[in-house]
Design an enzyme around this catalytic site. Structure first.
Site, PDB file in Angstrom:
ATOM      1  N   ASP A  22      30.623  30.240  31.116  1.00  0.00           N
ATOM      2  CA  ASP A  22      31.490  29.587  32.099  1.00  0.00           C
ATOM      3  C   ASP A  22      32.478  28.693  31.350  1.00  0.00           C
ATOM      4  O   ASP A  22      32.080  27.700  30.733  1.00  0.00           O
ATOM      5  CB  ASP A  22      30.636  28.759  33.066  1.00  0.00           C
ATOM      6  CG  ASP A  22      31.465  28.157  34.202  1.00  0.00           C
ATOM      7  OD1 ASP A  22      32.671  28.429  34.263  1.00  0.00           O
ATOM      8  OD2 ASP A  22      30.884  27.410  35.017  1.00  0.00           O
ATOM      9  N   TYR A  27      41.462  26.538  35.148  1.00  0.00           N
ATOM     10  CA  TYR A  27      42.791  26.635  35.762  1.00  0.00           C
ATOM     11  C   TYR A  27      42.932  25.698  36.964  1.00  0.00           C
ATOM     12  O   TYR A  27      41.974  25.161  37.483  1.00  0.00           O
ATOM     13  CB  TYR A  27      43.101  28.069  36.205  1.00  0.00           C
ATOM     14  CG  TYR A  27      42.157  28.622  37.241  1.00  0.00           C
ATOM     15  CD1 TYR A  27      42.418  28.479  38.597  1.00  0.00           C
ATOM     16  CD2 TYR A  27      40.994  29.299  36.866  1.00  0.00           C
ATOM     17  CE1 TYR A  27      41.560  28.981  39.550  1.00  0.00           C
ATOM     18  CE2 TYR A  27      40.134  29.812  37.816  1.00  0.00           C
ATOM     19  CZ  TYR A  27      40.422  29.654  39.154  1.00  0.00           C
ATOM     20  OH  TYR A  27      39.560  30.167  40.081  1.00  0.00           O
ATOM     21  N   ARG A  41      37.289  13.905  37.187  1.00  0.00           N
ATOM     22  CA  ARG A  41      36.180  13.858  38.153  1.00  0.00           C
ATOM     23  C   ARG A  41      35.532  12.483  38.181  1.00  0.00           C
ATOM     24  O   ARG A  41      35.077  12.024  39.238  1.00  0.00           O
ATOM     25  CB  ARG A  41      35.144  14.936  37.808  1.00  0.00           C
ATOM     26  CG  ARG A  41      35.669  16.344  38.000  1.00  0.00           C
ATOM     27  CD  ARG A  41      34.669  17.402  37.568  1.00  0.00           C
ATOM     28  NE  ARG A  41      35.309  18.716  37.471  1.00  0.00           N
ATOM     29  CZ  ARG A  41      34.679  19.827  37.120  1.00  0.00           C
ATOM     30  NH1 ARG A  41      33.379  19.792  36.847  1.00  0.00           N
ATOM     31  NH2 ARG A  41      35.346  20.968  37.037  1.00  0.00           N
ATOM     32  N   ASP A  96      37.107  32.888  34.915  1.00  0.00           N
ATOM     33  CA  ASP A  96      36.491  31.950  33.981  1.00  0.00           C
ATOM     34  C   ASP A  96      34.989  32.118  33.808  1.00  0.00           C
ATOM     35  O   ASP A  96      34.345  31.300  33.143  1.00  0.00           O
ATOM     36  CB  ASP A  96      36.793  30.516  34.407  1.00  0.00           C
ATOM     37  CG  ASP A  96      36.273  30.198  35.805  1.00  0.00           C
ATOM     38  OD1 ASP A  96      35.962  31.143  36.554  1.00  0.00           O
ATOM     39  OD2 ASP A  96      36.197  29.002  36.148  1.00  0.00           O
ATOM     40  N   GLU A  97      34.389  33.168  34.385  1.00  0.00           N
ATOM     41  CA  GLU A  97      32.956  33.373  34.233  1.00  0.00           C
ATOM     42  C   GLU A  97      32.657  34.813  33.836  1.00  0.00           C
ATOM     43  O   GLU A  97      33.330  35.744  34.276  1.00  0.00           O
ATOM     44  CB  GLU A  97      32.211  33.062  35.537  1.00  0.00           C
ATOM     45  CG  GLU A  97      32.192  31.602  35.932  1.00  0.00           C
ATOM     46  CD  GLU A  97      31.325  31.372  37.150  1.00  0.00           C
ATOM     47  OE1 GLU A  97      30.107  31.680  37.085  1.00  0.00           O
ATOM     48  OE2 GLU A  97      31.855  30.889  38.172  1.00  0.00           O
TER      49      GLU A  97
END
Length: 543
Positions: A22, A27, A41, A96-97
Site C-alpha cells: 500500500d 494521490y 492528518r 496505490d494497492e
C-alpha cells in the site's frame, strides 16, 4: 486453524505467502481531499473533506492538484512492473494497492538458501509463542525479507514509500499492513489470526464487508467481529444463504480462500471531475469535451480501441439537498478512431462522438427545467485490440482460409489459394480501420457463398476466385453451368478509406446484386450508375 459450523469443518490453508503493498499518500484531487499525508492528518485533515474545510483546520495546507491522474497512473504501472519481477501473480487494487503472491519465490529461496531466516523483518503482530509447525512460520519470515526488498527498491528506483502486510492469505496481509504506518511492514502468523480480527472491533472494518452487508448483519444484532464469531450459523445462513454465510463467518476468524488474481487490462477506462454547479448546456458540453480529450489520452496508453462510451452525471437537488449519480451508455463505431493515434480525431469524428455524449446527457437531464450538475464523468468500455494498419480487405476475405469452388455434384473440390496481403499504398499510415472479423464470420461468409453458388448453378457448380490487381481486388464468379461470368472491382482508393469488414446485410446485398445482374456489362455499366445511396457497390466502388 479450524472453525466449526453446524457439524462442518473449514480448514485454513497455510501454504501461501501473500504480500499486500500500500503506497503512502499516493494521490489527491481538487474540491475534495481524497487523501492526505500524516502531518496533515495530525492537523485534522481527513479523507473526503472539502478543500475549504481542510484549509480552515490547516491554513498552511499544501494542495496537489489531482484532476489529471496521468502521472499517477504511469507511476502506478511502474510499481506493478517492479512487483512483476517477484511474481506473475499481481492483483491491482486501484492505483496505490497491490497483492503479490510470492509463494513460489519463497519456496525457491528456502530451497536454495543455506541460511535459515530466524527472525521476521519489520513488525510482528501477536505472540511468537506456539507457532504452527506446518512450515508456514519459515515461509512467512522469508516473505518479510522479500517485502523489505520490494520496499527498498520502490524507494531507490521510484522514490516511493509504502507499507507492507505479510500473511498466509489476502485478508490477513491487508489488515496486518494497516497496523503500522507509514513506511513500515507487519507480518501476522496464523496463530494470531483471531486476535488480529478481534482488533478490528466493528464488522464494517473487515475487508469485503461493505455497507449493505453491514446493515444486514446489524439487523440480526451482529455488530462486532466477536458477535459474528459467536453467532448461530443457522441464523446467519437464513439471512445470507449458505455460501455467503460461510464466507462471512470464515472471514471473522481470519480465513480467506480467495486467490491472488493476476490483473489484466481494465474492463473500463474512465475519468470524472467534480465541479462547481453547471446550469447551462453549453458549459456542460465544453466540460465534456475537455474530459473526452483527457480520456482519449488514457485510452491511447492502453493500446486498445473502445466500442462503448458511458456518461456519468451527478445532479444536486436544492429542495432535498441530496446529490444523485446516474449513468447512461451507448455503442460507438470503432472506425472513428485513428489506429495510429487514437487521440487524433478528425473534426467530423469528434462531432460524432460529442453528439453521442450529448444525447446521453439529454437522456439523463431534462434541460427544459433548471438543473445543477456537480460532477461529470466519461468512460470507455468493451475494448477490442487495436488493428494493424496493414489490415486489408483481402485479409478480411481470406485470412487463414482458402476459397473453395464446387466442381461437381460429388463435391470434389478444387482449392484456390488467395494472396495474404494487398500491395501497400502511399498513404497506408492514414488508414482508419476496424478490427479484423473473427474466423467464425469468415466461415459464415464462405459457406453462404458456396451455398448460393450451388443453388444457382446446380451440379455444374460455380467457381469463385479473387485476384489482386493494380486497381484493387477483383472478385470473379464463374458459373460453369451457363458459362456466365461476373466481376466486381474494389478500387484501391476505397481500400485506403479503411474497408475492413463487410456486415452480413451487405454480403447479402452483394449476392442479390449478382443474381439480379447476370450479365457482366450490365453490372459494370448500368448498376454502377443506378445504385442506391446505401448500395453495397457504392460502399465498395467510389467511382
Amino acid at each position: 486453524m479450524k472453525t466449526k459450523m453446524e457439524g462442518e469443518t473449514t480448514l485454513d490453508d497455510h501454504s501461501k505467502t501473500i504480500i499486500h503493498i500500500d503506497l503512502d499518500c499516493f494521490y489527491a484531487q481538487k474540491n475534495i481531499v481524497v487523501t492526505s499525508n500524516y502531518i496533515a492528518r495530525e492537523h485534522g485533515v481527513k479523507k473526503c473533506m472539502l478543500i475549504s474545510d481542510a484549509k480552515k483546520v490547516c491554513p498552511n495546507l499544501t494542495l496537489v492538484k489531482g484532476e489529471d491522474l496521468h502521472d499517477y497512473r504511469q507511476t502506478s504501472y511502474k510499481v506493478t512492473a517492479l512487483l512483476q519481477s517477484y511474481s506473475n501473480l499481481i492483483e491491482r487494487l486501484g492505483l496505490d494497492e497491490n497483492f503479490v503472491d510470492v509463494s513460489n519465490l519463497v519456496s525457491k529461496r528456502l530451497q536454495e538458501s543455506a541460511v535459515t531466516v530466524t527472525d521476521a523483518v519489520g513488525n510482528v503482530f501477536g505472540d511468537l509463542n506456539d507457532l504452527c509447525d506446518c512450515g508456514c512460520s519459515g515461509r512467512l519470515k522469508m516473505g518479510t525479507v522479500i517485502a523489505q526488498e520490494i520496499r527498498d527498491r520502490m524507494k531507490s528506483e521510484l522514490n516511493l514509500t509504502g507499507c507492507a502486510g505479510i500473511g498466509h492469505n489476502k485478508l490477513l496481509a491487508k489488515i496486518a499492513g494497516s497496523k503500522h504506518k507509514p513506511n513500515q511492514q507487519t507480518v501476522v502468523f496464523p496463530n494470531s489470526a483471531v486476535e488480529l480480527m478481534l482488533s478490528l472491533a466493528h464488522v464494517s472494518k473487515i475487508p469485503g464487508i461493505g455497507v449493505t452487508l453491514t446493515e444486514q448483519l446489524c439487523s440480526i444484532n451482529i455488530k462486532t467481529v466477536e458477535d459474528l464469531q459467536n453467532t448461530n450459523f443457522g441464523k446467519l445462513m437464513n439471512l445470507l444463504g449458505p455460501e455467503k454465510a460461510r464466507t462471512v463467518y470464515d472471514l471473522s476468524f481470519g480465513i480467506d480462500h480467495a486467490p491472488v488474481k493476476s490483473t489484466g487490462k481494465p474492463q473500463s477506462i474512465g475519468i470524472e471531475d467534480s465541479c462547481k454547479s453547471l446550469t447551462i448546456e453549453g458549459e456542460v458540453r465544453e466540460k465534456l469535451k475537455q474530459l473526452l480529450a483527457r480520456l482519449l489520452l488514457l485510452v491511447s496508453e492502453d493500446g486498445r480501441v473502445p466500442k462503448t462510451i458511458k456518461l456519468t452525471v451527478r445532479k444536486f437537488d436544492k429542495t432535498s439537498k441530496v446529490s444523485a449519480r446516474e449513468t447512461r451508455q451507448c455503442n460507438i463505431n470503432s472506425t472513428i478512431f485513428n489506429p495510429k493515434d487514437i487521440t487524433k480525431l478528425t473534426d467530423t469524428n469528434e462531432n460524432k462522438l460529442m453528439t453521442c455524449i450529448m444525447r446521453l446527457f439529454n437522456k439523463l437531464v431534462n434541460t427544459n427545467k433548471p438543473y445543477h450538475i456537480t460532477l461529470l464523468g466519461l468512460s470507455f468500455t468493451k475494448f477490442v485490440e487495436r488493428p494493424s494498419a496493414r489490415s486489408t480487405l483481402t485479409k478480411f476475405l481470406v485470412k487463414d482460409i482458402e476459397v473453395q469452388s464446387i466442381t461437381n455434384i460429388e463435391n470434389v473440390q478444387e482449392t484456390v489459394t488467395i494472396p495474404e496481403e494487398l500491395p501497400s499504398t502511399s498513404n497506408a499510415e492514414n488508414f482508419e480501420t476496424e478490427v479484423e472479423p473473427s474466423a467464425k464470420k469468415m466461415q459464415i461468409w464462405r459457406v453462404a457463398c458456396e451455398k448460393e453458388a450451388f443453388e444457382d448453378h446446380g451440379a455444374g457448380g460455380l467457381r469463385l476466385s479473387l485476384q489482386v490487381t493494380g486497381g484493387g481486388v477483383e472478385v470473379e464468379f464463374d458459373g460453369k453451368a451457363d458459362g456466365h461470368k461476373s466481376e466486381y472491382l474494389l478500387s484501391s482508393e476505397r481500400q485506403r478509406g479503411g474497408i475492413r469488414e463487410l456486415p452480413l446485410d451487405m454480403q447479402q446485398e452483394l449476392w442479390e446484386e449478382y443474381k439480379q445482374n447476370r450479365d457482366r456489362d450490365k453490372v459494370c455499366s448500368s448498376q454502377l450508375k443506378k445504385s442506391k445511396t446505401n448500395n453495397i457497390l457504392n460502399y465498395l466502388v467510389k467511382h
